[in-house]
Design a protein around this motif. Structure first.
Motif, PDB file in Angstrom:
ATOM      1  N   ALA A  61      -3.410  -0.821  29.944  1.00  0.00           N
ATOM      2  CA  ALA A  61      -1.930  -0.421  29.105  1.00  0.00           C
ATOM      3  C   ALA A  61      -0.848  -1.569  29.029  1.00  0.00           C
ATOM      4  N   GLN A  62      -0.133  -1.254  27.855  1.00  0.00           N
ATOM      5  CA  GLN A  62       0.770  -2.442  27.653  1.00  0.00           C
ATOM      6  C   GLN A  62       1.875  -2.470  29.020  1.00  0.00           C
ATOM      7  N   ASN A  63       2.344  -3.546  29.281  1.00  0.00           N
ATOM      8  CA  ASN A  63       2.919  -3.657  30.705  1.00  0.00           C
ATOM      9  C   ASN A  63       2.286  -2.972  31.737  1.00  0.00           C
ATOM     10  N   GLN A  64       1.157  -2.816  31.916  1.00  0.00           N
ATOM     11  CA  GLN A  64       0.636  -1.981  33.029  1.00  0.00           C
ATOM     12  C   GLN A  64       1.337  -0.549  33.322  1.00  0.00           C
ATOM     13  N   ALA A  65       1.666   0.078  32.454  1.00  0.00           N
ATOM     14  CA  ALA A  65       2.369   1.257  32.532  1.00  0.00           C
ATOM     15  C   ALA A  65       2.019   2.248  31.238  1.00  0.00           C
ATOM     16  N   LEU A  66       1.922   3.355  31.666  1.00  0.00           N
ATOM     17  CA  LEU A  66       1.756   4.489  30.790  1.00  0.00           C
ATOM     18  C   LEU A  66       2.964   5.280  30.715  1.00  0.00           C
ATOM     19  N   PRO A  67       3.467   5.477  29.338  1.00  0.00           N
ATOM     20  CA  PRO A  67       4.841   6.165  29.103  1.00  0.00           C
ATOM     21  C   PRO A  67       4.671   7.672  29.597  1.00  0.00           C
ATOM     22  N   SER A  68       5.478   8.318  30.089  1.00  0.00           N
ATOM     23  CA  SER A  68       5.680   9.622  30.351  1.00  0.00           C
ATOM     24  C   SER A  68       4.895  10.592  29.412  1.00  0.00           C
ATOM     25  N   SER A  69       4.131  11.311  29.721  1.00  0.00           N
ATOM     26  CA  SER A  69       3.243  11.992  28.963  1.00  0.00           C
ATOM     27  C   SER A  69       2.742  13.476  29.437  1.00  0.00           C
ATOM     28  N   TRP A  70       2.861  14.525  28.579  1.00  0.00           N
ATOM     29  CA  TRP A  70       2.144  15.836  28.958  1.00  0.00           C
ATOM     30  C   TRP A  70       0.668  15.733  29.193  1.00  0.00           C
ATOM     31  N   TYR A  71      -0.043  16.039  30.186  1.00  0.00           N
ATOM     32  CA  TYR A  71      -1.323  16.364  30.564  1.00  0.00           C
ATOM     33  C   TYR A  71      -1.715  17.612  30.529  1.00  0.00           C
ATOM     34  N   ALA A  72      -2.775  17.977  29.777  1.00  0.00           N
ATOM     35  CA  ALA A  72      -3.416  19.460  30.131  1.00  0.00           C
ATOM     36  C   ALA A  72      -4.306  19.691  31.301  1.00  0.00           C
ATOM     37  N   LEU A  73      -3.849  20.469  31.937  1.00  0.00           N
ATOM     38  CA  LEU A  73      -4.561  21.155  33.256  1.00  0.00           C
ATOM     39  C   LEU A  73      -5.941  21.398  32.869  1.00  0.00           C
TER      40      LEU A  73
END
Length: 131
Positions: A93-105
């Motif tokens: 990922a850009q800057n080796q970081a993922l933005p805060s995101s909602w993930y389905a369980l």
């Protein structure tokens, strides 16, 4: 590949199905053989929050972070659902970081409408994390 530090920020969950009025939730995070557990949410919170940081060490870009949400119970805790984040997705990922995101369980092979937020970082610029 040298050892890397991975920072995971467990933020919150929302729209959890009410199992009972005394529901309390916590998460278990696993990467390889390393396992960490979050604090337990306040009783009755269907939109629990944690805002906790977890740091893992890894050299395996093929590894995965497994996050499982549990409902605390007197006798046996109940698995609410889980999701997986591949380390390669973070590393690439850009800057080796993922933005805060909602993930389905996911539960028993079916997707639920329960979502959770997490922020994942590969940290390679802070020498203090390597000492």
């Amino acid at each position: 590949i040298p050892a890397m530090k991975l920072l995971i920020q467990l933020l919150e969950a929302r729209n959890l199905k009410p199992l009972d009025r005394q529901s309390q939730f916590y998460a278990i995070l696993k990467l390889g053989n390393a396992k960490q557990t979050s604090s337990v949410s306040p009783m009755g919170a269907l939109d629990p929050y944690w805002y906790q940081d977890f740091i893992f060490s890894t050299e395996d870009l093929e590894g995965e972070v497994h996050i499982t949400l549990w409902k605390k119970d007197r006798i046996t805790d109940l698995c609410v659902g889980a999701f997986i984040i591949p380390i390669s997705a973070i590393y690439n990922a850009q800057n080796q970081a993922l933005p805060s995101s909602w993930y389905a369980l996911q539960k028993r092979g079916k997707q639920t409408k329960t979502l959770i937020s997490g922020k994942f970082f590969h940290i390679n610029r802070s020498p203090s994390l390597y000492e």
